[in-house]
Design a protein around this motif. Structure first.
Motif, short mmCIF file in Angstrom:
data_model
loop_
_atom_site.label_atom_id
_atom_site.label_comp_id
_atom_site.label_asym_id
_atom_site.label_seq_id
_atom_site.Cartn_x
_atom_site.Cartn_y
_atom_site.Cartn_z
N ALA A 3 -7.10 -12.82 -52.27
CA ALA A 3 -7.57 -14.20 -52.41
C ALA A 3 -6.92 -14.88 -53.60
O ALA A 3 -6.65 -16.08 -53.57
CB ALA A 3 -9.09 -14.22 -52.57
N LEU A 4 -6.68 -14.12 -54.68
CA LEU A 4 -5.95 -14.60 -55.86
C LEU A 4 -4.86 -13.59 -56.16
O LEU A 4 -5.10 -12.38 -56.15
CB LEU A 4 -6.88 -14.73 -57.07
N ASP A 5 -3.67 -14.09 -56.47
CA ASP A 5 -2.52 -13.21 -56.66
C ASP A 5 -1.83 -13.55 -57.98
O ASP A 5 -1.06 -14.51 -58.06
CB ASP A 5 -1.55 -13.38 -55.49
N SER A 6 -2.17 -12.81 -59.04
CA SER A 6 -1.53 -12.95 -60.36
C SER A 6 -1.62 -14.38 -60.88
O SER A 6 -0.63 -15.00 -61.28
CB SER A 6 -0.06 -12.51 -60.27
N VAL A 7 -2.83 -14.90 -60.92
CA VAL A 7 -3.07 -16.29 -61.33
C VAL A 7 -3.15 -16.40 -62.85
O VAL A 7 -3.87 -15.63 -63.50
CB VAL A 7 -4.36 -16.82 -60.68
N ASP A 8 -2.41 -17.35 -63.40
CA ASP A 8 -2.46 -17.70 -64.83
C ASP A 8 -2.92 -19.15 -64.97
O ASP A 8 -2.28 -20.06 -64.43
CB ASP A 8 -1.09 -17.55 -65.49
N ILE A 9 -4.02 -19.36 -65.71
CA ILE A 9 -4.55 -20.72 -65.91
C ILE A 9 -5.10 -20.81 -67.33
O ILE A 9 -5.77 -19.88 -67.81
CB ILE A 9 -5.66 -21.05 -64.91
N GLY A 55 -8.77 -22.04 -48.00
CA GLY A 55 -8.13 -20.73 -48.03
C GLY A 55 -7.13 -20.55 -49.15
O GLY A 55 -6.48 -19.50 -49.25
N ALA A 56 -7.01 -21.55 -50.02
CA ALA A 56 -6.05 -21.45 -51.12
C ALA A 56 -6.50 -20.49 -52.21
O ALA A 56 -5.68 -20.03 -53.01
CB ALA A 56 -5.79 -22.84 -51.72
N ASN A 77 -1.98 -22.29 -53.71
CA ASN A 77 -1.58 -22.14 -52.32
C ASN A 77 -1.53 -20.65 -52.00
O ASN A 77 -0.79 -19.89 -52.63
CB ASN A 77 -0.21 -22.78 -52.06
N LEU A 78 -2.38 -20.24 -51.06
CA LEU A 78 -2.45 -18.83 -50.65
C LEU A 78 -2.63 -17.90 -51.86
O LEU A 78 -1.99 -16.85 -51.96
CB LEU A 78 -1.19 -18.45 -49.87
N GLY A 79 -3.51 -18.31 -52.77
CA GLY A 79 -3.88 -17.46 -53.89
C GLY A 79 -2.95 -17.49 -55.07
O GLY A 79 -3.18 -16.80 -56.06
#
Length: 240
Positions: A16-22, A37-38, A214-216
């Motif tokens: 659902a989340l792929d290596s997200v940096d925020i 679905g993002a 977009n797509l995790g």
């Protein structure tokens, strides 16, 4: 205020989340945008501890909260308003609001700059709730229920407010009222807001920073103004 690094959340084989940096700056509104679905809702659920990540870290005010118990998040200054306007239907408006007050700091705790501390404050922000304080929550309209869940979260005196799709299913007039309120709270009290929205136009109208998922994965992080001006990106990911 909030640092999210290499955050990966999975549901079975699905990322659902792929290596997200925020990075969420203190006293600002950060809008997370994207199609269904993002990964937007998964992001908030992971940050607030409702879902455990497969990898990565979440840091609030310099403290790693990645593995912190979900029930401790309110004490740490975080309030999460999930999608769906989850009121307790059989309780009155005022009883719902009093539940929010149970998470507020006690007099012995460090002071927070909180715009809503009392029921009077909540009714001042949302006069419609004051008019219906003794009604059961199931009798409220959709817009009134959204006001109630936001007011209940604010009564916990958070420094960081997570808002998940606050405009969903509401009339444009109510959406404008809620977004104006959020913008005013941030400007007047220094509240920090992480806002998840499909209504990109409304979200970018009040946000300081926009993040597109977009797509995790994070596709872009820009100022809200820059995202509004980027016609190609808007057409590709935001649908307007």
């Amino acid at each position: 205020m909030l640092e999210i690094r290499n955050l990966t959340t999975t549901y079975g084989p699905v990322k659902a989340l792929d290596s997200v940096d925020i990075t969420v700056e203190r006293g600002a509104i950060t809008a997370v945008l994207g199609a269904n679905g993002a990964g937007k809702t998964s992001l908030l659920r992971t940050v607030s501890g409702l879902v455990r990540p497969a990898a990565g870290t979440v840091t609030l005010d310099g403290e790693d909260i990645t593995s912190a118990p979900v029930e401790s998040m309110v004490r740490r200054g975080m309030a999460h308003v999930p999608e769906g306007r989850g009121v307790i239907a059989e309780l009155t408006v005022e009883e719902n609001l009093r539940l929010g007050m149970m998470g507020a700091p006690t007099n012995g705790d460090a002071s927070r700059e909180a715009p809503v501390r009392t029921l009077k404050d909540a009714y001042g922000l949302f006069p419609a709730l004051g008019d219906r304080s003794n009604q059961q929550a199931h009798t409220l309209s959709g817009g009134e229920r959204q006001m109630l869940v936001i007011a209940r979260a604010l009564l916990a005196q958070p420094t960081l407010l997570l808002l998940d799709e606050p405009s969903l299913g509401l009339a444009p007039r109510i959406v404008a009222q809620i977004f104006d309120l959020v913008r005013g709270l941030v400007a007047d009290s220094g509240l920090t807001v992480l806002l998840v929205e499909q209504n990109a136009t409304s979200a970018l109208s009040i946000a300081h920073t926009g993040i597109v998922l977009n797509l995790g994965r994070v596709v872009v992080t820009e100022s809200a103004e820059a995202l509004r001006r980027d016609e190609t990106l808007r057409h590709s990911y935001l649908g307007f």
